[in-house]
Scaffold this active site. Structure first.
Site, short mmCIF file in Angstrom:
data_model
loop_
_atom_site.label_atom_id
_atom_site.label_comp_id
_atom_site.label_asym_id
_atom_site.label_seq_id
_atom_site.Cartn_x
_atom_site.Cartn_y
_atom_site.Cartn_z
N GLU A 59 0.82 -1.23 0.00
CA GLU A 59 0.00 0.00 0.00
C GLU A 59 0.84 1.27 0.00
O GLU A 59 0.43 2.29 -0.54
CB GLU A 59 -0.96 0.00 1.20
CG GLU A 59 -2.11 -0.99 1.07
CD GLU A 59 -1.78 -2.37 1.60
OE1 GLU A 59 -0.60 -2.63 1.94
OE2 GLU A 59 -2.69 -3.21 1.68
N PHE A 121 -11.39 -7.87 13.68
CA PHE A 121 -10.30 -8.26 12.78
C PHE A 121 -10.01 -7.13 11.78
O PHE A 121 -10.91 -6.61 11.14
CB PHE A 121 -10.68 -9.55 12.03
CG PHE A 121 -9.62 -9.98 11.05
CD1 PHE A 121 -8.37 -10.38 11.49
CD2 PHE A 121 -9.87 -9.98 9.68
CE1 PHE A 121 -7.39 -10.76 10.59
CE2 PHE A 121 -8.89 -10.35 8.78
CZ PHE A 121 -7.64 -10.75 9.23
N GLN A 122 -8.76 -6.77 11.69
CA GLN A 122 -8.29 -5.70 10.80
C GLN A 122 -8.98 -4.35 11.06
O GLN A 122 -9.19 -3.57 10.15
CB GLN A 122 -8.42 -6.11 9.32
CG GLN A 122 -7.49 -7.28 8.98
CD GLN A 122 -7.29 -7.48 7.50
OE1 GLN A 122 -8.20 -7.23 6.71
NE2 GLN A 122 -6.11 -7.94 7.11
N LYS A 171 -17.75 -1.34 5.90
CA LYS A 171 -18.14 -2.34 4.91
C LYS A 171 -19.65 -2.34 4.69
O LYS A 171 -20.12 -2.49 3.55
CB LYS A 171 -17.66 -3.73 5.37
CG LYS A 171 -17.62 -4.74 4.24
CD LYS A 171 -16.90 -6.01 4.67
CE LYS A 171 -16.93 -7.05 3.55
NZ LYS A 171 -16.25 -8.29 3.94
N MET A 485 24.23 9.62 2.21
CA MET A 485 24.08 10.91 2.88
C MET A 485 24.44 10.80 4.36
O MET A 485 25.12 11.67 4.91
CB MET A 485 22.65 11.43 2.69
CG MET A 485 22.44 12.84 3.19
SD MET A 485 23.57 14.02 2.40
CE MET A 485 22.56 14.64 1.05
#
Lengths: 574, 207
Positions: A59, A121-122, A171, A485
């Site tokens: 993602e 969940f999630q 959802k 760097m």
């Protein structure tokens, strides 16, 4: 129009969402499916003709790709992700878009509304996680809110000073059937003022100060690009004869070869603009925010100068640097008003000072960096070769670190929106996904992703996205076997104690091969041009792994805690 | 002659400022506002949320002790939040402000002390509840007055004490009613895009 006359249809939240996205003229979505966003993905299945969905490999890659898309095209980038880990994986990219003012809309799934707060969940509280790093965020739990909220999301993301917006849709709302009346775009929110009102009296004051100036200096940033005010800036500069320098996000708003383009500001910027910031009598800042990497120590920054600040965001005025005259507004509107009021001039004598200092930088740094005849390859010569061989018309997407500074310093860019990089947040791993997005945003242009060996491994999975969708992205990895760097700082400030900056890398050409991407190694100067030519001529993506000098430093440098005019050309001066 | 708005000419002394933040009624907005302070490590001394004179517009009253420079920047950052209309910041001289406090004291102690009545009159307090076992007093005022009564009642076996956050009225403001109306005047008439599928049966989204 009376609402009663509007015909309606029974539809689902997911379909209403996709309809809104189509109506907002979005053609590309970067995303990754998951449980809580499945209804939207199910609806998307039937919309492949209108909405191209790019399945990324992580993602974070989706947000950076959407950023690259937005920065290259000027359109709003759109991201889909699921709840929980899908949403939290967006966080770095959203923070990056926030600090670099990039318009993106992230749609994330959420658990069923009745499960909110149950540690389902999630489930994550993504609204609170992203609250400080979004321009706006909102949670939808009822499908009826979808048309209005999505309209607001796009309006907020792209208007005024752009930024990321996150919409969290439970959802049940995605699945819910409701009476849909079509899409009404949003142009107004009563508590939100995208642009301040332009006050002519301040433009008048600014013009007065500029007309009296002997040594005026313009510094500009991304505000010019975001306002599509490149022409207006050029007209101002040409009429006033005022030399101009840019922040790295402002680069390419003015062609690199323009005689009044005096180069880059800041820590690794050009010598003359940094030194002369502290000698000019009027400093005109346009669409830039006086970031600490640009100003160095604030109490030693342009103390002698009158400061004029043009910005669309009132909160930037007097935030870091106190101004004499502040002009609020969109550069597209304010710059022409200023140009009209200023005298046509040439500042020959003042410009000579720049030329003089430029020469010093050229002899000490630029000449050996760009035209070495022996020893290992330098990053500078690679970048200049790339820009020469694309006639200054390619989009350079850089990652973060030494190579980023080198790209910004040495790539010559003739066209606006040619320099895409993570400026404010400095996100390693930005380069590859942003380049993929940039190619979708500007398919007609050559897109070159320049990365270090560190950053290249930080979102390398996006090679899979290239494999699947074949955007023609040219990938150049400048490999110095170090996190360069940080190593440079360790060399200069920590007595060469190279604490965990030597990094091992896979054979990038072999890795690319696994993803069906052709590539070449370049180890010698003599191979460089031919390899670049092969890469550019190749009809698909191509990867060059270029071995460069291991312990090279980027100079000049304004060491931390010093003023801009204390910029040094060599390590000895630190 | 145009002067530089030098940061030095601002009052660099920290002092109490009261911020009045007018907002939409939006869930989660309080977190966004609070985060503006916490990310700068500025503590909120008092935070009150209430309706305002306009329906559906809310008003947060926040007290901080900071320099004017910091407060001014903070105010602009808060105003940048999409759901915030406007933020005013004022010194204590520019506002009328009050807090309320409740004190629970054992009734027996109160009854035994003859001075209590005078004390309450002096502090403008009144008894809200009088029960056999305890009495609850209430007072309204500024910090000092409330604290003075607290110290006083402490001597009589104070059981419980609570103080509300500050609420404030700005002396010379006209409210934001006019401002909001002006903003709404600029509201362009919404342009409704018909869903082209609505008239075409075969194109209507399949549910």
């Amino acid at each position: 129009m009376s609402q009663t006359n509007i015909p309606s249809v029974q539809t689902t939240g997911s379909l209403a969402l996709l309809d809104a996205i189509v109506k907002e003229q979005v053609d590309t979505i970067f995303g990754y499916p998951g449980g809580a966003i499945m209804p939207i993905y199910d609806a998307l299945f039937d919309h492949a003709d209108k909405l191209k969905h790019i399945l990324v490999r992580h993602e974070q890659g989706a947000v950076h790709a959407a950023q690259g898309y937005a920065r290259a095209s000027g359109k709003t980038g759109v991201v889909f992700a699921t709840s929980g880990p899908g949403a939290t994986n967006l966080v770095t990219g959203i923070a990056d878009a926030m600090i670099d003012s990039t318009p993106i809309v992230c749609i994330v799934g959420q658990v069923f509304a009745h499960l909110l707060g149950t540690d389902a969940f999630q489930e994550t509280d993504i609204l609170n996680i992203t609250a400080p790093i979004t321009k706006w965020n909102f949670q939808i739990t009822d499908a009826q809110e979808i048309p209005e909220i999505i309209a607001k999301a796009f309006f907020i993301a792209r208007s005024g000073r752009p930024g990321p917006v996150l919409i969290d849709i439970s959802k049940n709302a995605q699945m819910q059937t409701f009476e849909y009346k079509g899409y009404t775009p949003c142009h107004y929110i009563r508590s939100y003022r995208p642009k301040p009102i332009v006050r002519p009296e301040y433009i008048e004051q600014a013009a007065q100060v500029i007309n009296q100036a002997q040594k005026p200096f313009i510094i500009f940033g991304q505000g010019v690009v975001l306002g599509n005010a490149e022409q207006e800036l050029q007209q101002l500069i040409e009429k006033s004869g005022i030399p101009a320098a840019w922040t790295i996000l402002g680069k390419s708003a003015l062609p690199t070869h323009h005689p009044l383009n005096l180069g880059m500001l800041g820590m690794h910027g050009n010598y003359a603009p940094n030194v002369l910031t502290n000698q000019c009598d009027v400093l005109i800042a346009i669409g830039m925010r006086f970031d600490d990497r640009v100003t160095g120590r604030l109490d030693k920054y342009a103390k002698q100068a009158k400061i004029i600040h043009f910005d669309i965001d009132p909160s930037e005025i007097d935030k870091n640097v106190a101004t004499h005259v502040s002009v609020w507004g969109d550069a597209k509107e304010t710059l022409p008003l200023l140009t009209e009021k200023i005298d046509k001039k040439e500042h020959t004598h003042w410009l000579e000072k720049f030329t003089e200092l430029n020469q010093k930088e050229y002899d000490t740094i630029i000449l050996p960096e760009l035209f070495p005849t022996e020893g290992e390859l330098t990053m500078g010569e690679v970048v200049r070769t790339l820009s020469d061989m694309t006639d200054g018309k390619a989009i350079f997407v850089s990652d973060v670190g030494q190579h980023q500074m080198v790209v910004c310093r040495y790539a010559q860019e003739k066209i606006p929106r040619s320099n895409i990089t993570s400026g404010g947040l400095g996100t390693m791993g930005f380069g590859l996904p942003a380049a993929i997005g940039a190619k979708f945003g500007a398919p007609e242009r050559t897109v070159i992703a320049v990365m270090g060996d560190g950053g290249a491994q930080m979102n390398i999975q996006e090679l899979g996205t290239i494999l699947q969708y074949q955007p023609n992205v040219k990938i150049v990895i400048l490999n110095n076997s170090f996190l360069g760097m940080v190593r440079q700082w360790q060399e200069l400030f920590n007595e060469k104690r190279y604490s965990f900056t030597d990094i091992m890398s896979p054979d990038f050409v072999h890795v690319a091969e696994g993803y069906g991407i052709a590539g070449l190694h370049v180890n010698e100067r003599s191979e460089l041009k031919k390899a670049v030519e092969t890469m550019l001529k190749h009809p698909h993506s191509f990867l060059l792994e270029i071995k460069v000098k291991k312990e090279d430093n980027v100079f000049p440098m304004v060491p931390q805690g010093r003023g801009v005019s204390e910029i040094v050309l060599t390590a000895k001066e630190i | 002659m145009i002067e530089r708005k030098s940061i030095n000419t601002y009052n660099m002394q920290k002092q109490e400022f009261t911020l009045s933040v007018y907002t939409e009624n939006q869930i989660g907005l309080i977190n966004k506002i609070a985060a503006m302070f916490s990310r700068r490590k500025i503590s909120l001394e008092s935070l009150n949320s209430s309706p305002s004179e306009i329906e559906n517009i809310y008003r947060f009253t926040i007290v901080v002790t900071e320099t004017e420079t910091v407060v001014k920047n903070l105010v602009r950052q808060i105003e940048k939040l999409v759901d915030v209309f406007i933020v005013y910041y004022n010194t204590n001289e520019e506002i009328i402000w009050q807090q309320m406090a409740l004190y629970k004291v054992p009734t027996l102690n109160i009854m035994r002390e003859a001075k209590v009545e005078r004390l309450l009159r002096e502090f403008g307090a009144k008894a809200v509840v009088i029960r056999e076992d305890y009495t609850v007093f209430e007072t309204m005022g500024q910090e000092k007055e409330i604290d003075n009564l607290l110290h006083e009642l402490d001597k009589y076996g104070l059981i419980e004490f609570v103080k509300s956050s500050r609420i404030a009225i700005i002396k010379n403001s006209e409210g934001i009613h006019k401002k909001v109306l002006e903003m709404e005047k600029n509201h362009p008439i919404p342009e409704h895009i018909h869903n082209e599928h609505l008239s075409q049966r075969n194109m209507i989204f399949d549910v």
